[in-house]
Design an enzyme around this catalytic site. Structure first.
Site, PDB file in Angstrom:
ATOM      1  N   ASP A 139      -3.226  -4.729   4.058  1.00  0.00           N
ATOM      2  CA  ASP A 139      -3.331  -4.901   2.792  1.00  0.00           C
ATOM      3  C   ASP A 139      -4.788  -5.570   2.245  1.00  0.00           C
ATOM      4  O   ASP A 139      -5.330  -6.171   3.105  1.00  0.00           O
ATOM      5  CB  ASP A 139      -2.209  -5.869   2.531  1.00  0.00           C
ATOM      6  CG  ASP A 139      -0.993  -5.315   2.261  1.00  0.00           C
ATOM      7  OD1 ASP A 139      -0.595  -4.349   2.713  1.00  0.00           O
ATOM      8  OD2 ASP A 139       0.035  -6.063   1.902  1.00  0.00           O
ATOM      9  N   HIS A 189      -3.938  -7.813   7.338  1.00  0.00           N
ATOM     10  CA  HIS A 189      -4.872  -7.908   6.199  1.00  0.00           C
ATOM     11  C   HIS A 189      -6.157  -7.315   6.954  1.00  0.00           C
ATOM     12  O   HIS A 189      -6.622  -8.116   7.885  1.00  0.00           O
ATOM     13  CB  HIS A 189      -5.144  -9.088   5.632  1.00  0.00           C
ATOM     14  CG  HIS A 189      -3.723  -9.341   4.937  1.00  0.00           C
ATOM     15  ND1 HIS A 189      -2.561 -10.113   5.687  1.00  0.00           N
ATOM     16  CD2 HIS A 189      -3.296  -9.294   3.830  1.00  0.00           C
ATOM     17  CE1 HIS A 189      -1.482 -10.186   4.518  1.00  0.00           C
ATOM     18  NE2 HIS A 189      -2.068  -9.644   3.731  1.00  0.00           N
TER      19      HIS A 189
END
Length: 267
Positions: free
Chosen positions: A78, A223
């Site tokens: 993400d 992430h």
């Protein structure tokens, strides 16, 4: 509960990402939820074939995968791309592992267009994580549409293809978010395990958190903008492969079903 990144700053979005480990927040009764296994079963029942292998593995995959029989897991990232994403792509290419990237628009897609193109060109799934990481359940429908549409348009300009998947910030969705997602042709993809990599630069800890939560039909949330994350990825891949997992993109995890716009997919 918002926390800034422990080392170098990646901009104001960092604070917003700190709550990314929150579970799905659903309000209203109109939000459909389905697991990857249910998506496969539904498609198999509809075509009467009882479980058809995913078609045409992504670049880096070992070919078509039938996640009804294989122990599949999806690696997702993400809030990128960022300065560490090219190194991550090198790792994935070396290990022939496909991934799904939920990209942020402002200061990410628009800052690293060449990386977005590389993600797509190397066969990974390119998906939408909004323009500025605003919490969609706090917004009116028009603002939700703006957050998603701007990122759709930016990705299409670079890759020639509009995403079919999105991940709502913090996993927060409701009837309005689902309806706008349906209008835009976007399915909502959540996760089964996160390493909370916004809170630590310890790559060994990130690796262990993922391994502790890994399961078949799982979706891993990481992430690629945090310092400890990319160095943890090789060890995560190696150990999960040793345990018999097959890495797939989110669409491969759902195949022979396909992600339905507006529906929430959560392992």
């Amino acid at each position: 509960m918002f926390r800034a990144k422990p080392t170098k700053s990646r901009g104001p979005v960092v604070a917003l990402l700190a709550a990314a480990s929150l579970v799905l927040a659903v309000s209203g009764c109109g939000v459909d939820r389905i697991t990857p296994g249910e998506a496969r079963s539904k498609a198999a029942a509809a075509d009467g074939k009882g479980g058809e292998a995913a078609k045409g593995g992504k670049a880096g995959a070992s070919g078509p995968v039938d996640c009804a029989t294989a122990k599949c897991i999806a690696l997702t990232f993400d809030a990128g791309p960022g300065e560490d994403t090219p190194r991550l792509l090198d790792v994935l290419k070396e290990k022939q592992v496909p991934a799904t990237f939920f990209l942020l628009g402002r200061k990410h897609v628009d800052r690293y267009p060449e990386v977005v193109k590389r993600i797509a060109d190397e066969g990974h799934e390119v998906a939408n994580h909004t323009w500025t990481h605003r919490i969609l359940t706090d917004l009116e429908a028009g603002d939700v549409r703006e957050e998603l549409s701007r990122t759709q348009d930016a990705i299409e300009r670079i890759t020639g293809r509009r995403p079919t998947l999105m991940r709502p910030p913090q996993g927060r969705t409701d009837d309005t978010v689902s309806e706008v997602s349906r209008e835009l042709g976007l399915a909502q993809i959540l996760w089964s395990v996160t390493a909370k990599d916004y809170s630590t630069t310890d790559s060994a800890l990130i690796r262990q958190r993922v391994l502790d939560g890994a399961k078949g039909d799982g979706i891993i949330l990481l992430h690629d903008i945090y310092d400890g994350t990319v160095p943890a990825v090789p060890g995560i891949i190696d150990e999960l492969q040793r345990r018999g997992f097959t890495f797939v993109t989110v669409p491969q995890l759902l195949a022979p079903g396909s992600a339905e716009p507006g529906v929430v997919y959560r392992p």
